[in-house]
Design an enzyme around this catalytic site. Structure first.
Site, PDB file in Angstrom:
ATOM      1  N   LYS A 194      -0.375   4.641   4.265  1.00  0.00           N
ATOM      2  CA  LYS A 194      -1.795   3.561   5.330  1.00  0.00           C
ATOM      3  C   LYS A 194      -1.303   3.658   6.428  1.00  0.00           C
ATOM      4  O   LYS A 194       0.357   3.437   6.860  1.00  0.00           O
ATOM      5  CB  LYS A 194      -1.334   2.347   4.957  1.00  0.00           C
ATOM      6  CG  LYS A 194      -2.592   1.133   5.019  1.00  0.00           C
ATOM      7  CD  LYS A 194      -2.591   0.295   4.403  1.00  0.00           C
ATOM      8  CE  LYS A 194      -3.220  -0.803   4.799  1.00  0.00           C
ATOM      9  NZ  LYS A 194      -4.913  -0.443   5.550  1.00  0.00           N
TER      10      LYS A 194
ATOM     11  N   HIS B 242       1.154  -1.510   0.033  1.00  0.00           N
ATOM     12  CA  HIS B 242       0.173  -0.089   0.309  1.00  0.00           C
ATOM     13  C   HIS B 242       0.850   1.237   0.056  1.00  0.00           C
ATOM     14  O   HIS B 242       2.161   1.396   0.717  1.00  0.00           O
ATOM     15  CB  HIS B 242      -0.655   0.251   1.583  1.00  0.00           C
ATOM     16  CG  HIS B 242      -2.070  -1.062   1.108  1.00  0.00           C
ATOM     17  ND1 HIS B 242      -1.403  -2.476   1.396  1.00  0.00           N
ATOM     18  CD2 HIS B 242      -2.648  -1.184   0.231  1.00  0.00           C
ATOM     19  CE1 HIS B 242      -3.107  -3.032   1.182  1.00  0.00           C
ATOM     20  NE2 HIS B 242      -3.817  -2.293   0.852  1.00  0.00           N
TER      21      HIS B 242
END
Lengths: 265, 265, 265, 265
Positions: C159, C155
């Protein structure tokens, strides 16, 4: 010293992203927009307005030059507009940084000639992605040792043309360094037309088009018992901004014509 | 002129593959095997025999030197044997090409010293894979532009140690060029111990171990809106042979100590 | 017959994308927005307005129910709001379709109980991505045959948490079908803390966080001499819309509580 | 109860790997080899010998049946030999498990007919790789939701034919479930012949051939904003053994003709 940058094509998607990036850069200033209409309007945070706020739009490069004295003209318009813009810019002592493909070889020659006569840099960079340029350079270097190469480029299914310009350019760059040779099995038996992809300079290019995809390319280089893969994924237009800023900065340092971001990296 | 090559460790898996590759190379000759036993036996196409056919085994490097006058000693044995072998080889005017990791810094210093006193090359290459070396070099170059790096290395589940030597070396090489900085979200919240991998020089290394896998590594370099991935897959021991042959050839051209195949590529 | 859909959370990013998708669907109608403020305002193509155009905003679900009689309440708000919304919706005969994670086990039990008492469906789908659900289902099925599993989820570096909810859920789903066993080398030697990732149900999860990345996961399943990889790339919020529409349609067909989109695929 | 297995083609590479796997399996016994020559010789750990040790070679299936009473004949020979072998085996009450492609539709029909008349299973499995079969099944299931599909298959450059049988079979299996439709941009402009790959049932197949590669395939399924990739890497012949053993075990449980390992998984 702050670099004064004018933008042609500032209303477009690339242009507005670039306007934002230049405004954010500590060593640059966005001083004016060149357009074929909206003379006297203003651009403010990506929107056009008739109120006097932000950066003025000019339809005449001469007036733009006189009023805001740009060091650099970043040109993100189409090939038709780019060439006359760049000629005039050089004449006015403004360094063109051109982010459009589609200039003819003759136009490129002319720009090179004028740029070098004037001792003023002119940079043509059809692909501002530093990541993509690194991929092409590394693939070229690796092909000295691992000479069998295939390219898989993958784009969304709204892309019209295949193969992509980057894939073709990668093959061209590699072909300049490697010994030409036949790849694959000499008695290859292709049972479905096109399965082995397009042959470009003896290398195979495969173009994948699917909804969902953005812009991706991998170069596969095979040798006995091993595989080297160089892959670039472009997820967002923002990925072009480091290349735009680098080109603008380099245009201040250089005094000649430069064709391709790969000359600067 | 043919390069005369002796091999230490020729009975091993790498050694026998190398013996075959050297025998096949048009510019090399496999002239003798150095071993700690089987003196006077012969190696023939990878098997030991007491019949006089193929290449003789010697347990004394002095006798080997005298009988077959090798130019190069390719040493694929363990770190304990490698160091005395290399010392004696240099003294006898034979260029060591060493394919073992595990030499101490002090041993490396001593070899460097003797090699340069004699003006005779000595090459230490813990990893003969040209593909892996290219991956490390490219990753290092790319980190100038794309400074956030994570490494995923994947090996079969018989591999004991993690992370792999190549992954650690990649991170070390990158750390020499990039500006140190914190990667990831500063307030990262790791809910399962180890999820974010090992921190090596500020980069994350993730080690995957599964049956079926061979030896694979990918270096991921992220920038705003883009990702550059450099991946190397090693499927077979044969992939080391171009690096072995290149090192042997270079050892004839060079006159100094060389640490790492990356110095030659 | 057209399905009448109300949305809670329509001002958010997922909510406005969903409002657009529902408006486009030939068998659905977006009939009202539930919010904690802006009562009496209107939503029109994603913007709030006080002019009477588009869809009305209600702060009371009872009034919303009375005025526009929705069949379904799509709830994309946070866990705190979701639970009371769903309770009231069921009481009013509106089928909740809930796209938020974070409900407690007790809340889930209560919703299940009420939904089944009333014979009215209630769907909880923390992940509306059909592609991600397929990845999890396939990985679970494959683990019957290829029982050694590692998960790499990647990600963007904004995040906060690691590992991702999808990665943990994948491991949980697989653990329900496979025979527990030790993976990797039993004498594994980890030289850098965390290199082997997080252990979740005996499987390893590796969390990569880099600028440029969006949301990606791959499940690797290894067997003797082979590897099966199931990978999902989520490039855009639009990828959730088919799952949203499918859930809304299924909510009209079902009469019980359903936990997870995987129950519908 | 131990399953008694005879092997036709036991001297080949697949055959000797299978002989070893069957010998290792706790519920199976390798009882005899069927060959077109070497009658009365013995197979012992993969080598032929005239000494009475290991498993006897028979050139007559009738004699083989009488002497060692096999339950199953695993046939890894070529299409010409397979058909008569299987006919005779069924007549003798031995279940054929056939691992060769190339049977004609008529031959398949005949075997089906005889197998079902006798109530004795007959399994034809051109691809014993469970991983590859899972890839094909998952891709087929996923195509219900993500209907735009391209296939990239990658093999070493000694492979003669393109596209691979597995790639074509994958496209065939998917075409049975998905609504036919045009993929890609309707006005696609292909500037280099073959760039877009082979069209098989409306899907594109791309065949990569490079030294170093082994046998790899990925199926890419695209949807709005997402991509699902199912990839299988086959690194070693051993990966076929679980499928061989599973087929042998299933042949004892079934009483009908079975075409394709995918029917058993």
């Amino acid at each position: 010293m702050t670099i004064r940058v004018a933008i042609a094509g500032a209303r477009g998607r690339m242009g507005s992203t670039a306007a934002f990036a230049i405004t954010e850069a500590p060593d640059m200033e966005f001083v004016g927009a060149l357009d074929y209409k909206y003379d006297g309007w203003y651009m403010n945070s990506g929107s056009l307005t008739q109120q006097q706020s932000g950066v003025r739009v000019y339809t005449s490069i001469a007036e733009l030059a006189q009023q805001v004295r740009p060091d650099v003209l970043l040109d993100l318009t189409d090939p038709e507009a780019v060439f006359p813009n760049a000629q005039k810019a050089i004449a006015l002592g403004i360094r063109p940084v051109i982010g459009t493909s589609g200039l003819t070889l003759e136009e490129i020659d002319q720009l090179k000639c004028r740029s070098e006569q004037k001792g003023l840099s002119c940079i043509v960079a059809p692909n501002f992605s530093i990541g993509a340029v690194l991929m092409m350079k590394f693939a070229t270097q690796a092909a000295h040792y691992l000479g069998d190469v295939e390219i898989i480029e993958m784009h969304h299914d709204r892309k019209l043309d295949a193969p992509s310009g980057t894939a073709t350019k990668t093959a061209d760059m590699i072909s300049e360094v490697r010994t030409p040779h036949l790849q694959g099995h000499p008695d290859e038996q292709v049972n479905a037309y096109g399965a082995r992809g397009a042959d470009v300079q003896g290398m195979k290019i495969h173009s994948v088009r699917l909804p969902g995809l953005l812009a991706h390319q991998q170069v596969l280089l095979g040798g006995e018992g091993e595989l080297l893969t160089i892959r670039h994924d472009s997820f967002d237009r923002k990925s072009f901004m480091p290349g735009v800023l680098l080109s603008i900065r380099e245009s201040m340092r250089q005094r000649q014509f430069i064709n391709g971001l790969e000359q600067l990296i």
